[in-house]
Design an enzyme around this catalytic site. Structure first.
Site, PDB file in Angstrom:
ATOM      1  N   ILE A   1      -6.361  -2.049  24.784  1.00 37.61           N
ATOM      2  CA  ILE A   1      -6.915  -2.715  23.601  1.00 37.61           C
ATOM      3  C   ILE A   1      -6.390  -4.152  23.595  1.00 37.61           C
ATOM      4  O   ILE A   1      -5.261  -4.400  24.042  1.00 37.61           O
ATOM      5  CB  ILE A   1      -6.498  -1.951  22.320  1.00 37.61           C
ATOM      6  CG1 ILE A   1      -7.192  -0.570  22.323  1.00 37.61           C
ATOM      7  CG2 ILE A   1      -6.820  -2.725  21.055  1.00 37.61           C
ATOM      8  CD1 ILE A   1      -6.762   0.357  21.210  1.00 37.61           C
TER       9      ILE A   1
ATOM     10  N   GLU B   1      -1.040  -0.955  25.661  1.00 43.58           N
ATOM     11  CA  GLU B   1      -0.967  -0.154  26.887  1.00 43.58           C
ATOM     12  C   GLU B   1      -2.284   0.565  27.170  1.00 43.58           C
ATOM     13  O   GLU B   1      -2.635   0.821  28.317  1.00 43.58           O
ATOM     14  CB  GLU B   1       0.179   0.853  26.785  1.00 43.58           C
ATOM     15  CG  GLU B   1       1.532   0.193  27.029  1.00 43.58           C
ATOM     16  CD  GLU B   1       2.706   1.076  26.596  1.00 43.58           C
ATOM     17  OE1 GLU B   1       3.827   0.547  26.574  1.00 43.58           O
ATOM     18  OE2 GLU B   1       2.475   2.259  26.259  1.00 43.58           O
TER      19      GLU B   1
ATOM     20  N   HIS C   1       0.828  -1.205   0.000  1.00 38.45           N
ATOM     21  CA  HIS C   1       0.000   0.000   0.000  1.00 38.45           C
ATOM     22  C   HIS C   1       0.862   1.254   0.000  1.00 38.45           C
ATOM     23  O   HIS C   1       1.924   1.278   0.631  1.00 38.45           O
ATOM     24  CB  HIS C   1      -0.893   0.040   1.246  1.00 38.45           C
ATOM     25  CG  HIS C   1      -1.973  -0.989   1.220  1.00 38.45           C
ATOM     26  ND1 HIS C   1      -2.517  -1.505   2.371  1.00 38.45           N
ATOM     27  CD2 HIS C   1      -2.619  -1.588   0.200  1.00 38.45           C
ATOM     28  CE1 HIS C   1      -3.450  -2.392   2.046  1.00 38.45           C
ATOM     29  NE2 HIS C   1      -3.523  -2.453   0.735  1.00 38.45           N
TER      30      HIS C   1
ATOM     31  N   PRO D   1      -2.890  -9.143  20.278  1.00 39.04           N
ATOM     32  CA  PRO D   1      -2.263 -10.467  20.412  1.00 39.04           C
ATOM     33  C   PRO D   1      -0.739 -10.362  20.370  1.00 39.04           C
ATOM     34  O   PRO D   1      -0.198  -9.324  19.978  1.00 39.04           O
ATOM     35  CB  PRO D   1      -2.784 -11.227  19.184  1.00 39.04           C
ATOM     36  CG  PRO D   1      -3.071 -10.163  18.185  1.00 39.04           C
ATOM     37  CD  PRO D   1      -3.484  -8.936  18.943  1.00 39.04           C
TER      38      PRO D   1
END
Ligand code: ACO
Ligand code: LMR
Length: 604
Positions: free
Chosen positions: A296, A293, A272, A299
């Site tokens: 949220i 932090e 992109h 993973p």
């Protein structure tokens, strides 16, 4: 606007990209939408009026328009513009649509619009409160409601990824390919998505992550969100701010792709245009860390995304926020479909009883229905039930032109043919073939030229000069035997009916001023029966609310002469039957009535 699209949303598709449009319609059929999601197509270079598409096993026609303004005027309810113009044209198409107004969202597929223009386009849209999705995107989807073009891939893939009905995740990605991949992962590990947007891969896209996530926060169908960011740009930090400030309360799962960039010595530009870090903050690593932090769900790696999705979904389900989904019934698009050769929009003989424009024949045929031949013509020729004053006018015309004696061109031909032993149909056809610019077939051109003169405000004298330049006699003016002294009473009858029953007759009023001038030159240059019919039909259509374009199309397709053809067929058949009844012998024209002017051959 909490929900991006609903099951009633319709789009105008700019560019006739038939495979993408077909995918939308296959989706519509699968999810049992009532109206197709594409209301019209802008196809600037096409001369067709519509394009056929499959709708399940059947075919439908989607109208084509020359430009966005025309499309929007004809389909005002369509509030989504799917801009599939090339990168050279996409900016202009979007700006024009913003100018026209009435679009709530515009999706721009082109990749490579100059960044200066993209920024201007996005800012203009924002100022007008229009959501721009893209540029450089496959679009967005509200499962079970509306899907843009190719997002989600094939219909099989869509059903497999549970994109045919609403789930509970709000999905936002940059990439279209990864959007499809994640839809599948969410379908496997949770219950699918409620709304999804691929915002596009260019550096400057219209709606950014935060715009979409805030809308999803307000959308009660969305229970949690999944954000797939990527290296480059700082948009993810706006999401972090919204989470920190409490603007976003729903759980977010997020991952920024491009963490591999750190293994390269110099900056990496991914596929992109926007996927390249200009500074530490823009790296995928930094963004993932900052998101984690802020609380949220991030993973450890992309590979761990499925288990986090599954965990968040389970938790919300256990809390009763996410309910079980009852799988809806869907339609299945046939894999083999055949396009139809012919189209019919006027009548249908498939049911128990054939219909004329939807009216069963029995509702029109017998006297107790109160309907006449004018109603039948209005239905079969114009697909509308005209009001009584108009159907009565049509009948008046048919009756008026049914015959004008045996001496006129067509009747004469029909009689000669019948006397040569030919059948009714053959004799009729020879009569009909005389109908043309001089005899009975001047109605269309009378309407055309008088309308032109009146529309352009030509004085009668200017109109005569104009026709002189065209080099043709004024259609609708002049008669072999009728004149001021020997007026054509048919014309008087039509004018009388119009004066009594028409709301207004502006074109006839104009034509009568022209007639004053022509008859002052020669007294047989009257407004004749063809002219009166053509001109009054234009007045009738205007009173019935047709647009000038529609009227011009009626004229150019020969609609007006058709009234004479139908009416005079009655008379021609009468003359043919008369010949048969009288058992008349073959006709030979008297030689005394022919001026022979043939040279005598020279001696060889
Ligand atoms: N516009 C202008 N001038 C005309 C027109 C006209 N429509 N019709 C005839 N003239 C002029 C001719 O130029 C000619 O002029 P000139 O004497 O200065 O040379 C003069 O009138 C006579 O012309 P003709 O062709 O001999 O006229 P005629 O009476 O034989 O023609 C006709 C009758 C054929 C109907 C003619 O008027 C015409 O072509 N009109 C236009 C077509 C039309 O409306 N046809 C439908 C008639 S109604 C019906 O058929 C049911
Ligand atoms: C007709 O209706 O046939 C006539 O106006 C033409 C003619 O020559 O009488």
């Amino acid at each position: 606007m909490a929900q991006l699209y609903t099951k009633d949303t319709q789009a105008i598709f700019w560019n006739n990209n038939s495979s993408a449009i077909q995918r939308m319609l296959d989706y519509d059929y699968t999810i049992k939408r009532k109206k197709p999601s594409v209301a019209g197509i802008v196809a600037p270079t096409s001369s067709s009026k519509f394009e056929k598409f499959f709708y399940g096993p059947d075919e439908i026609m989607i109208p084509l328009y020359k430009n966005s303004a025309e499309a929007k005027a004809a389909q005002p309810q369509a509030d989504v513009l799917l801009n599939f113009a090339s990168f050279r044209t996409a900016y202009d198409v979007t700006m024009e649509a913003l100018e026209i107004g009435g679009f709530k969202s515009i999706m721009v597929t082109a990749e490579g619009i100059p960044e200066r223009l993209a920024r201007k386009m996005n800012a203009t849209a924002k100022a007008k409160n229009v959501i721009v999705i893209g540029p450089a995107t496959v679009g967005a989807i509200v499962p079970g409601a509306f899907k843009i073009a190719n997002i989600g891939g094939t219909i099989e893939n869509i059903v497999q990824s549970k994109l045919h009905r609403a789930g509970s995740c709000g999905l936002v990605t940059r990439s279209g390919g990864l959007f499809n991949e994640l839809s599948n992962i969410i379908a496997i590990n949770a219950d699918g998505i409620a709304e999804g947007v691929a915002i596009g891969g260019d550096r400057f896209v219209g709606s950014v992550f935060i715009d979409n996530l805030l809308r999803m926060e307000a959308n009660p169908e969305v229970k949690y969100m999944l954000l797939l960011g990527e290296v480059g740009g700082t948009e993810e930090y706006k999401v972090i701010e919204a989470v920190k400030s409490g603007k976003i309360k729903k759980p977010i799962i997020a991952w920024c792709i491009g963490t591999i960039a750190k293994y390269y010595d110099s900056g990496v530009q991914f596929g992109h245009a926007g996927a390249s870090a200009n500074g530490d903050m823009e790296t995928a690593e930094a963004k993932n860390k900052a998101m984690k932090e802020a609380g949220i769900h991030v993973p450890a790696s992309f590979n761990n995304l499925p288990e986090i999705i599954s965990a968040v979904h389970h938790e919300l389900h256990a809390e009763g926020i996410i309910k079980d989904i009852k799988e809806p019934a869907t339609n299945v698009c046939p894999s083999v479909r055949k396009s139809k050769e012919f189209i019919c929009t006027i009548s249908d003989d498939r049911g128990d009883e054939a219909t004329y424009a939807g009216f069963p024949i029995s509702s029109l045929a017998t006297p107790d229905t109160g309907k006449g031949i004018g109603d039948v013509i209005s239905l079969l020729w114009f697909k509308k039930q005209y009001p009584k004053w108009a159907t009565d006018f049509i009948e008046t015309v048919i009756k008026t032109v049914a015959d004008h004696g045996p001496a006129v061109s067509g009747a004469h031909n029909a009689k000669v043919t019948a006397r040569a032993g030919k059948s009714v149909v053959e004799s009729l056809v020879t009569g009909l073939l005389t109908i043309g610019p001089r005899f009975g077939g001047a109605i269309d051109d009378a309407a055309k030229y008088f309308k032109y003169a009146n529309d352009n405000k030509l004085s009668p004298a200017d109109f005569l000069n104009h026709m002189k330049k065209e080099g043709i006699p004024i259609p609708g003016i002049g008669h072999r035997i009728k004149s001021l002294k020997n007026p054509d009473l048919r014309v008087e009858g039509l004018k009388k009916y119009a004066a009594k029953s028409f709301p207004a007759t502006p074109l006839l009023d104009y034509a009568l001023t022209v007639e004053q001038l022509t008859t002052s030159k020669k007294e047989n240059l009257i407004l004749n029966v063809d002219g009166t019919i053509g001109i009054l039909m234009v007045d009738m259509w205007r009173a019935l609310g047709y647009s000038e374009d529609e009227i011009s199309e009626f004229i150019s397709s020969g609609t007006l002469n058709s009234f004479f053809i139908v009416g005079r067929s009655i008379g021609f058949i009468g003359h043919v039957l008369d010949e048969k009844r009288l058992a008349m012998p073959m006709y030979r024209h008297p030689m005394t009535d022919i001026l022979y002017d043939v040279q005598v051959a020279e001696e060889i």
